[in-house]
Design a protein around this motif. Structure first.
Motif, PDB file in Angstrom:
ATOM      1  N   THR A 232       0.876  -1.193   0.091  1.00  0.00           N
ATOM      2  CA  THR A 232       0.116   0.263  -0.302  1.00  0.00           C
ATOM      3  C   THR A 232       0.845   0.970   0.301  1.00  0.00           C
ATOM      4  O   THR A 232       2.541   1.200   0.840  1.00  0.00           O
ATOM      5  N   GLY A 233       0.350   2.500  -0.290  1.00  0.00           N
ATOM      6  CA  GLY A 233       1.343   3.960  -0.459  1.00  0.00           C
ATOM      7  C   GLY A 233       1.157   4.283   0.703  1.00  0.00           C
ATOM      8  O   GLY A 233       2.769   5.062   1.048  1.00  0.00           O
ATOM      9  N   LYS A 234       0.720   3.657   1.879  1.00  0.00           N
ATOM     10  CA  LYS A 234       0.756   4.304   3.434  1.00  0.00           C
ATOM     11  C   LYS A 234       2.156   3.283   4.092  1.00  0.00           C
ATOM     12  O   LYS A 234       2.382   4.034   4.237  1.00  0.00           O
ATOM     13  N   ALA A 235       1.850   2.117   3.648  1.00  0.00           N
ATOM     14  CA  ALA A 235       3.199   1.094   3.799  1.00  0.00           C
ATOM     15  C   ALA A 235       4.349   1.415   3.055  1.00  0.00           C
ATOM     16  O   ALA A 235       5.942   1.387   3.738  1.00  0.00           O
ATOM     17  N   ALA A 236       4.583   1.998   1.736  1.00  0.00           N
ATOM     18  CA  ALA A 236       5.407   2.273   1.340  1.00  0.00           C
ATOM     19  C   ALA A 236       5.879   3.647   2.071  1.00  0.00           C
ATOM     20  O   ALA A 236       7.285   4.176   1.948  1.00  0.00           O
ATOM     21  N   ALA A 237       5.105   4.779   2.080  1.00  0.00           N
ATOM     22  CA  ALA A 237       5.752   6.164   2.932  1.00  0.00           C
ATOM     23  C   ALA A 237       6.293   5.385   3.528  1.00  0.00           C
ATOM     24  O   ALA A 237       7.575   6.117   4.808  1.00  0.00           O
ATOM     25  N   ARG A 238       5.843   4.497   5.033  1.00  0.00           N
ATOM     26  CA  ARG A 238       6.909   4.393   6.677  1.00  0.00           C
ATOM     27  C   ARG A 238       7.883   3.553   5.899  1.00  0.00           C
ATOM     28  O   ARG A 238       8.835   4.301   6.850  1.00  0.00           O
ATOM     29  N   LEU A 239       7.711   2.674   4.976  1.00  0.00           N
ATOM     30  CA  LEU A 239       9.035   2.237   4.858  1.00  0.00           C
ATOM     31  C   LEU A 239      10.499   3.189   4.260  1.00  0.00           C
ATOM     32  O   LEU A 239      12.262   2.953   4.437  1.00  0.00           O
ATOM     33  N   THR A 240       9.881   3.808   3.625  1.00  0.00           N
ATOM     34  CA  THR A 240      10.897   5.647   3.380  1.00  0.00           C
ATOM     35  C   THR A 240      11.712   6.084   4.169  1.00  0.00           C
ATOM     36  O   THR A 240      12.381   6.218   4.318  1.00  0.00           O
ATOM     37  N   GLU A 241      10.529   6.432   5.256  1.00  0.00           N
ATOM     38  CA  GLU A 241      10.901   6.470   6.215  1.00  0.00           C
ATOM     39  C   GLU A 241      11.704   6.483   7.157  1.00  0.00           C
ATOM     40  O   GLU A 241      13.435   6.949   8.178  1.00  0.00           O
ATOM     41  N   SER A 242      11.422   4.967   7.548  1.00  0.00           N
ATOM     42  CA  SER A 242      11.914   4.004   8.330  1.00  0.00           C
ATOM     43  C   SER A 242      13.383   3.876   8.127  1.00  0.00           C
ATOM     44  O   SER A 242      14.641   3.677   8.554  1.00  0.00           O
ATOM     45  N   ILE A 243      13.613   3.524   6.592  1.00  0.00           N
ATOM     46  CA  ILE A 243      14.833   3.263   5.949  1.00  0.00           C
ATOM     47  C   ILE A 243      16.211   4.330   5.793  1.00  0.00           C
ATOM     48  O   ILE A 243      16.968   4.122   6.061  1.00  0.00           O
ATOM     49  N   ALA A 244      15.223   6.026   6.490  1.00  0.00           N
ATOM     50  CA  ALA A 244      16.097   6.927   6.180  1.00  0.00           C
ATOM     51  C   ALA A 244      16.881   7.562   6.825  1.00  0.00           C
ATOM     52  O   ALA A 244      17.691   7.471   7.048  1.00  0.00           O
ATOM     53  N   VAL A 245      15.157   6.702   8.537  1.00  0.00           N
ATOM     54  CA  VAL A 245      16.109   7.302   9.446  1.00  0.00           C
ATOM     55  C   VAL A 245      16.864   5.812   9.739  1.00  0.00           C
ATOM     56  O   VAL A 245      18.703   6.365  10.747  1.00  0.00           O
ATOM     57  N   ALA A 246      17.445   4.284   9.565  1.00  0.00           N
ATOM     58  CA  ALA A 246      18.281   3.533   9.856  1.00  0.00           C
ATOM     59  C   ALA A 246      19.670   3.773   8.819  1.00  0.00           C
ATOM     60  O   ALA A 246      20.460   2.894   9.773  1.00  0.00           O
ATOM     61  N   LYS A 247      19.215   4.244   8.033  1.00  0.00           N
ATOM     62  CA  LYS A 247      20.459   4.393   6.828  1.00  0.00           C
ATOM     63  C   LYS A 247      21.621   5.540   7.735  1.00  0.00           C
ATOM     64  O   LYS A 247      22.716   5.305   7.614  1.00  0.00           O
ATOM     65  N   LEU A 248      20.773   6.631   8.479  1.00  0.00           N
ATOM     66  CA  LEU A 248      21.909   7.584   8.921  1.00  0.00           C
ATOM     67  C   LEU A 248      22.927   6.856  10.296  1.00  0.00           C
ATOM     68  O   LEU A 248      23.468   7.323  10.648  1.00  0.00           O
ATOM     69  N   LYS A 249      22.130   5.241  10.198  1.00  0.00           N
ATOM     70  CA  LYS A 249      23.637   5.105  11.365  1.00  0.00           C
ATOM     71  C   LYS A 249      23.539   3.915  11.022  1.00  0.00           C
ATOM     72  O   LYS A 249      24.823   3.884  12.116  1.00  0.00           O
ATOM     73  N   LEU A 250      23.956   4.010   9.535  1.00  0.00           N
ATOM     74  CA  LEU A 250      25.138   2.905   9.033  1.00  0.00           C
ATOM     75  C   LEU A 250      27.132   4.214   9.447  1.00  0.00           C
ATOM     76  O   LEU A 250      26.855   5.139   8.996  1.00  0.00           O
ATOM     77  N   PRO A 251      27.957   3.463   9.294  1.00  0.00           N
ATOM     78  CA  PRO A 251      29.429   4.045   8.527  1.00  0.00           C
ATOM     79  C   PRO A 251      28.796   4.810   7.614  1.00  0.00           C
ATOM     80  O   PRO A 251      28.074   4.847   6.580  1.00  0.00           O
ATOM     81  N   ALA A 252      28.959   6.241   7.452  1.00  0.00           N
ATOM     82  CA  ALA A 252      29.395   7.188   6.463  1.00  0.00           C
ATOM     83  C   ALA A 252      29.883   6.114   4.608  1.00  0.00           C
ATOM     84  O   ALA A 252      28.615   6.651   4.052  1.00  0.00           O
ATOM     85  N   GLU A 253      30.659   5.251   5.234  1.00  0.00           N
ATOM     86  CA  GLU A 253      30.948   4.822   3.449  1.00  0.00           C
ATOM     87  C   GLU A 253      29.903   3.975   3.776  1.00  0.00           C
ATOM     88  O   GLU A 253      30.208   3.568   2.317  1.00  0.00           O
ATOM     89  N   LEU A 254      29.296   2.981   3.998  1.00  0.00           N
ATOM     90  CA  LEU A 254      28.290   2.402   4.021  1.00  0.00           C
ATOM     91  C   LEU A 254      26.824   2.495   4.167  1.00  0.00           C
ATOM     92  O   LEU A 254      26.149   1.899   3.659  1.00  0.00           O
ATOM     93  N   GLN A 255      26.908   4.068   3.895  1.00  0.00           N
ATOM     94  CA  GLN A 255      25.559   4.751   2.888  1.00  0.00           C
ATOM     95  C   GLN A 255      24.917   5.124   2.045  1.00  0.00           C
ATOM     96  O   GLN A 255      23.896   4.867   1.115  1.00  0.00           O
ATOM     97  N   GLN A 256      26.080   4.573   1.148  1.00  0.00           N
ATOM     98  CA  GLN A 256      26.577   4.565  -0.529  1.00  0.00           C
ATOM     99  C   GLN A 256      25.265   4.163  -1.408  1.00  0.00           C
ATOM    100  O   GLN A 256      25.462   2.566  -0.785  1.00  0.00           O
ATOM    101  N   ASN A 257      24.757   4.930  -1.792  1.00  0.00           N
ATOM    102  CA  ASN A 257      23.319   3.814  -2.910  1.00  0.00           C
ATOM    103  C   ASN A 257      22.728   3.188  -2.231  1.00  0.00           C
ATOM    104  O   ASN A 257      22.257   1.652  -2.847  1.00  0.00           O
TER     105      ASN A 257
END
Length: 652
Positions: A232-257
């Motif tokens: 669903t669009g709602k679930a897609a939007a939530r995953l977009t938000e969650s991935i963005a938050v989780a990505k920032l917790k990774l080492p900078a060099e592993l955030q690429q692509n």
């Protein structure tokens, strides 16, 4: 055969029509089910009345079962479940009738060597009866899953270990880190299934997995094409938000692509207006290297089958979801069936749930001492090495009231659930039991108890509206939510929305003289891809700060900003003081007030199940209050949402 209540002198066709008409009048059959039965009857010989009536009415039952989201029916389980005026022949005789019918395709070969082709409307596969299309969906999906499960990816061992050290803490642990197990396993498999309850870190896990995959590809001067999808669009939007938050917790060099945008499955496949077919299909496959499907429990059998058919043969697939949540609205229970196929479950036997080869590989990846491989005593499955069940909830502990109650519900434990809800020692769960009465005065009093419990947060909410502070208003909405098991009837969404609005008006917080009053919360019931608004999105009515004379409906967009739309532009919607549990999937709230319907002779608890109760409970992050008769609670715990399906058996 037909009961004596049906005229013996009638012709078989008249008898058939009489039974079908009665079943439709009783609401057991839809017009579609009746029409399908009559279509099948046209291909039968009325000179053999027993076969004619049995096969025709079985066709009606098969069609009606699809309307109840079953993808097949078992011949051994149909006695006494269809209609009071008709009972089917014994299973052996019924099987013979079907085998002799020209409208039925009889499958005699095992699934592993059977050819998936059929041009008859009904398929008899062993003891299971299918509509042709759903037999093909199930068989094609099983074929795709098994083909991928039989393959492993080549992984650079040294590079993988170096990346894993960056992604996971090296501190010694007393227990397995199941998130790390999931990453290690999924990195090697062409298909993997990662399941777990709310707060077990499914999004965090898949973000680390994608970082590992991109890191390994980058070492070969490649960049993987990764797509994120949700039902669903709602679930897609939530995953977009969650991935963005989780990505920032990774080492900078592993955030690429790493992917930043999730889309609906329909959008990825290229939906065609007024058509069940998509632009992407087996002859025009998608262009991607890795596909992540979030909220997989919500994906129905036809859609999942079409998605897998459109994948390139070398694509790596990861399915995420909670196997214990409500299944899809349409036919099938794909994620649940996949998990059911793995009879040796990880949470009961640790790494011993996997094959000896996978155990050794995981021990190396996790840098554990290589121990003698333990083979589970339970039978294995073709997808034994493709499933990981995350164990630890970071949202609520196993000792919390919500955590304990979730476990009791999943296990169908009635008395422990009642004892826990009645205990005063658990601060995060409570139970308000309505009296088993239909007195309007008492019923109104019970509703008023619920409404008054909601008012403190609603006063904060409307204070934020008065200040023009939309962000605070959205934050207040996320603090509490009323969830209902049904839309209509006592303790249903329509009734509770009416009563809550009535109280808000009595307290002077709203003016209901206009539909779009300031502060009215709404939930969308349809997608509008052009506006990037989706079914399940929540909006708030408020004047435009730049032009106070103009009323708009405001939404938190996937990109992170607020957008206002004129009321006549937004898709169809409902008022949102209460919503159904189905609509709440993928959401979370600080406090949840869950209302089960009153049990009476008409309702008898239809639609209640463990999965429904568990889904509603686990939307709560901090506090959960149940409004239900004990009888309704007991019905929930006794009934499971078991759907007719052969997928699990095909994957074993």
């Amino acid at each position: 055969m037909v009961e004596q209540s049906i005229e013996q002198c009638d012709s078989p066709s008249s008898q058939l029509l009489s039974v079908l008409d009665k079943l439709q009048t009783q609401g057991i059959l839809r017009p579609l089910d009746k029409a399908f039965a009559l279509f099948i009857a046209e291909g039968l010989d009325a000179q053999h009345p027993e076969q004619y009536l049995n096969v025709s009415l079985l066709s009606a039952y098969l069609s009606a079962s699809l309307g109840e989201q079953h993808s097949c029916i078992e011949l051994s389980q149909i006695q006494g479940v269809f209609a009071p005026d008709f009972y089917f022949a014994e299973q052996a005789e019924l099987t013979r009738y079907l085998q002799q019918c020209s409208m039925v395709e009889v499958i005699t070969l095992p699934f592993s060597i059977a050819k998936l082709s059929c041009n008859k409307p009904i398929v008899l596969d062993g003891n299971s009866l299918y509509l042709q299309r759903y037999w093909l969906y199930e068989g094609e999906l099983a074929e795709q899953i098994l083909a991928r499960a039989s393959q492993q990816k080549g992984v650079d061992e040294l590079g993988s270990l170096q990346l894993l050290k960056q992604l996971f803490s090296t501190a010694s642990q007393q227990e397995l880190d199941w998130q790390q197990v999931a990453v290690c396993l999924a990195a090697r498999q062409m298909i993997s299934f990662i399941t777990g309850g709310p707060g077990t870190g499914k999004t965090t896990t898949v973000t680390k997995l994608l970082a590992l995959l991109q890191g390994l590809a980058r070492a070969k001067d490649k960049v993987l094409s990764i797509k994120l999808v949700a039902p669903t669009g709602k679930a897609a939007a939530r995953l977009t938000e969650s991935i963005a938050v989780a990505k920032l917790k990774l080492p900078a060099e592993l955030q690429q692509n790493l992917p930043e945008q999730c889309q609906t499955i329909h959008r990825l496949l290229g939906a065609r207006p007024l058509s069940p077919y998509f632009k992407a299909n087996v002859t025009q496959p998608l262009h991607l290297d890795v596909l992540v499907v979030d909220e997989a429990s919500m994906v129905d059998l036809p859609l999942m089958s079409k998605l897998f058919s459109a994948l390139p043969s070398k694509a790596q697939v990861i399915l995420l979801g909670d196997k214990d949540q409500l299944a899809s609205v349409e036919a099938g229970s794909v994620l649940s069936d996949i998990c059911a196929a793995v009879t040796s479950q990880a949470q009961h036997s640790g790494l011993a749930a996997y094959s000896p080869a996978m155990q050794q590989q995981l021990q190396q990846d996790l840098q554990l001492p290589i121990s003698k491989q333990q083979v589970s005593a339970q039978p294995t499955s073709h997808i034994q090495d493709n499933l990981v069940m995350l164990q630890k909830s970071h949202r609520f502990s196993a000792s919390s009231g919500i955590g304990q109650l979730a476990t009791h519900i999943n296990q169908g434990e009635i008395q422990p659930s009642i004892t826990l809800l009645k205990a005063s020692t658990m601060a995060d769960v409570s139970w308000i039991e309505p009296k088993a009465t239909f007195s309007k005065a008492i019923y109104d009093e019970q509703l008023q108890t619920l409404v008054l419990n909601l008012m403190p947060i609603y006063r904060s909410y409307f204070s934020a509206i008065k200040q023009g502070n939309l962000q605070m208003a959205f934050a207040c909405l996320a603090r509490q939510q009323v969830l209902c098991a049904q839309r209509n009837g006592p303790w249903g969404v329509v009734e509770l929305n009416r009563v809550i609005q009535q109280e808000l008006s009595a307290q002077g917080l709203i003016t209901t003289s206009q539909d779009f009053y300031a502060g009215r919360p709404v939930i969308l019931t349809r997608n509008d891809h052009n506006l990037k608004l989706f079914n399940g999105d929540i909006g708030i009515v408020m004047p435009d700060p730049a032009n106070p004379s103009l009323t708009k409906v405001w939404f938190n967009m996937a990109e992170g900003h607020l957008s206002g739309f004129l009321p006549n532009r937004i898709p169809p919607h409902d008022t949102l003081y209460a919503m159904t549990i189905h609509k709440s999937q993928g959401s979370e709230f600080e406090q949840v007030h869950l209302c089960l319907p009153l049990i009476n002779q008409q309702s008898k608890g239809r639609g209640l199940s463990r999965e429904l109760l568990y889904t509603g409970l686990t939307r709560a992050k901090q506090n959960f209050t149940l409004y239900a008769q004990q009888q309704a609670l007991q019905i929930c715990l006794k009934q499971q949402c078991v759907r007719g399906s052969g997928l699990a058996q095909r994957l074993k």
